[in-house]
Each structure stands twice: as C-alpha cells, then as structure tokens.
Design a protein around this motif. Structure first.
Motif, PDB file in Angstrom:
ATOM      1  N   GLN A 218       0.905  -1.520   0.351  1.00  0.00           N
ATOM      2  CA  GLN A 218      -0.278  -0.122  -0.002  1.00  0.00           C
ATOM      3  C   GLN A 218       0.646   1.230  -0.260  1.00  0.00           C
ATOM      4  N   ASN A 219       1.801   1.554   0.750  1.00  0.00           N
ATOM      5  CA  ASN A 219       3.178   2.862   0.832  1.00  0.00           C
ATOM      6  C   ASN A 219       3.652   2.196  -0.537  1.00  0.00           C
ATOM      7  N   PHE A 220       3.918   1.363  -0.972  1.00  0.00           N
ATOM      8  CA  PHE A 220       4.617   1.451  -2.239  1.00  0.00           C
ATOM      9  C   PHE A 220       3.632   2.137  -4.047  1.00  0.00           C
ATOM     10  N   MET A 221       2.321   1.804  -3.240  1.00  0.00           N
ATOM     11  CA  MET A 221       1.475   2.424  -4.148  1.00  0.00           C
ATOM     12  C   MET A 221       0.958   3.668  -4.116  1.00  0.00           C
ATOM     13  N   ASN A 222       0.985   4.035  -2.686  1.00  0.00           N
ATOM     14  CA  ASN A 222       0.551   5.506  -2.422  1.00  0.00           C
ATOM     15  C   ASN A 222       1.658   6.042  -2.951  1.00  0.00           C
ATOM     16  N   ASN A 223       2.829   5.652  -2.107  1.00  0.00           N
ATOM     17  CA  ASN A 223       4.217   6.821  -3.073  1.00  0.00           C
ATOM     18  C   ASN A 223       4.658   7.332  -4.856  1.00  0.00           C
ATOM     19  N   MET A 224       4.112   6.011  -5.606  1.00  0.00           N
ATOM     20  CA  MET A 224       3.869   6.146  -6.746  1.00  0.00           C
ATOM     21  C   MET A 224       3.072   7.101  -7.548  1.00  0.00           C
ATOM     22  N   ALA A 225       2.131   6.885  -7.037  1.00  0.00           N
ATOM     23  CA  ALA A 225       0.532   7.757  -7.327  1.00  0.00           C
ATOM     24  C   ALA A 225       0.936   9.198  -6.983  1.00  0.00           C
ATOM     25  N   THR A 226       1.814   9.916  -5.530  1.00  0.00           N
ATOM     26  CA  THR A 226       1.337  11.149  -5.432  1.00  0.00           C
ATOM     27  C   THR A 226       2.820  10.840  -6.116  1.00  0.00           C
ATOM     28  N   ARG A 227       3.737  10.606  -6.384  1.00  0.00           N
ATOM     29  CA  ARG A 227       4.864  10.968  -6.447  1.00  0.00           C
ATOM     30  C   ARG A 227       5.653  11.136  -7.925  1.00  0.00           C
ATOM     31  N   PHE A 228       5.028  10.061  -8.821  1.00  0.00           N
ATOM     32  CA  PHE A 228       5.139   9.526 -10.198  1.00  0.00           C
ATOM     33  C   PHE A 228       4.353  10.424 -10.850  1.00  0.00           C
ATOM     34  N   ARG A 229       2.913  10.028 -10.193  1.00  0.00           N
ATOM     35  CA  ARG A 229       1.353  10.184 -10.315  1.00  0.00           C
ATOM     36  C   ARG A 229       1.381   9.323 -11.636  1.00  0.00           C
ATOM     37  N   ILE A 230       1.460   8.023 -11.080  1.00  0.00           N
ATOM     38  CA  ILE A 230       1.682   7.239 -11.986  1.00  0.00           C
ATOM     39  C   ILE A 230       0.414   5.891 -11.400  1.00  0.00           C
ATOM     40  N   ILE A 231      -0.184   4.896 -12.019  1.00  0.00           N
ATOM     41  CA  ILE A 231      -0.749   3.387 -10.820  1.00  0.00           C
ATOM     42  C   ILE A 231       0.205   2.273 -10.761  1.00  0.00           C
ATOM     43  N   PRO A 232       1.013   1.880 -10.389  1.00  0.00           N
ATOM     44  CA  PRO A 232       1.685   0.285 -11.274  1.00  0.00           C
ATOM     45  C   PRO A 232       0.305  -0.074 -11.839  1.00  0.00           C
ATOM     46  N   ARG A 233       1.433  -1.599 -12.179  1.00  0.00           N
ATOM     47  CA  ARG A 233       0.133  -2.366 -12.421  1.00  0.00           C
ATOM     48  C   ARG A 233       0.192  -3.720 -11.196  1.00  0.00           C
TER      49      ARG A 233
END
Length: 81
Positions: free
Chosen positions: A44-59
């Motif tokens: 969940q932390n990884f998903m949140n960081n990717m969404a907030t920092r890089f504006r992407i949602i990982p697969r």
C-alpha cells in the motif's frame, strides 16, 4: 477488625494488579502483526508513493511483486517486527 480491612485491601490490590497485567498481555497479543499485514502495508505504501510522486498507478503484477518480496523478506527474518 484492622486485620480484616488490611487483608481485604491486599486482596483487592492483588486482583486489580493481576487484571492489569492480564490486560497488558492481551493488548500485546492484539498489537502484533503478521508477515501478511507487513507485506500488505508495504504494498500500500508503494502504491501510494507511486501515485503521489510519479502520478502513475503501477500494474497489478508490479504491486504483487512488491507484496511478495516484502512477505518473503519478513518470513526470512523471522517476523514482522
């Protein structure tokens, strides 16, 4: 009479202290997480960081790989905390 009052107070204090110790032990049991919980939190932390920092949602596959790596690392170290 004083002996009865003293013995009654001693019993009450002993019972209350043993209840307090028992309650603390039960709280410690509830607070401990599992490796699954630690891995889910890492994912969940990884998903949140990717969404907030890089504006992407990982697969989903990437999210699963993060979960699996965190879970395996937790199991290898012998516990979540």
């Amino acid at each position: 009479m004083k002996k009865r009052v003293f013995s009654l107070m001693a019993v009450v204090l002993f019972m209350s202290s043993s209840l307090d110790i028992n309650a603390n032990t039960q709280n410690e049991d509830l607070d401990t997480g599992t490796c699954f919980d630690a891995a889910a939190e890492a994912e969940q932390n990884f998903m949140n960081n990717m969404a907030t920092r890089f504006r992407i949602i990982p697969r989903d596959e990437t999210a699963y790989n993060v979960f699996a790596a965190a879970y395996d690392a937790c199991v290898e170290t012998g516990g979540p905390y």
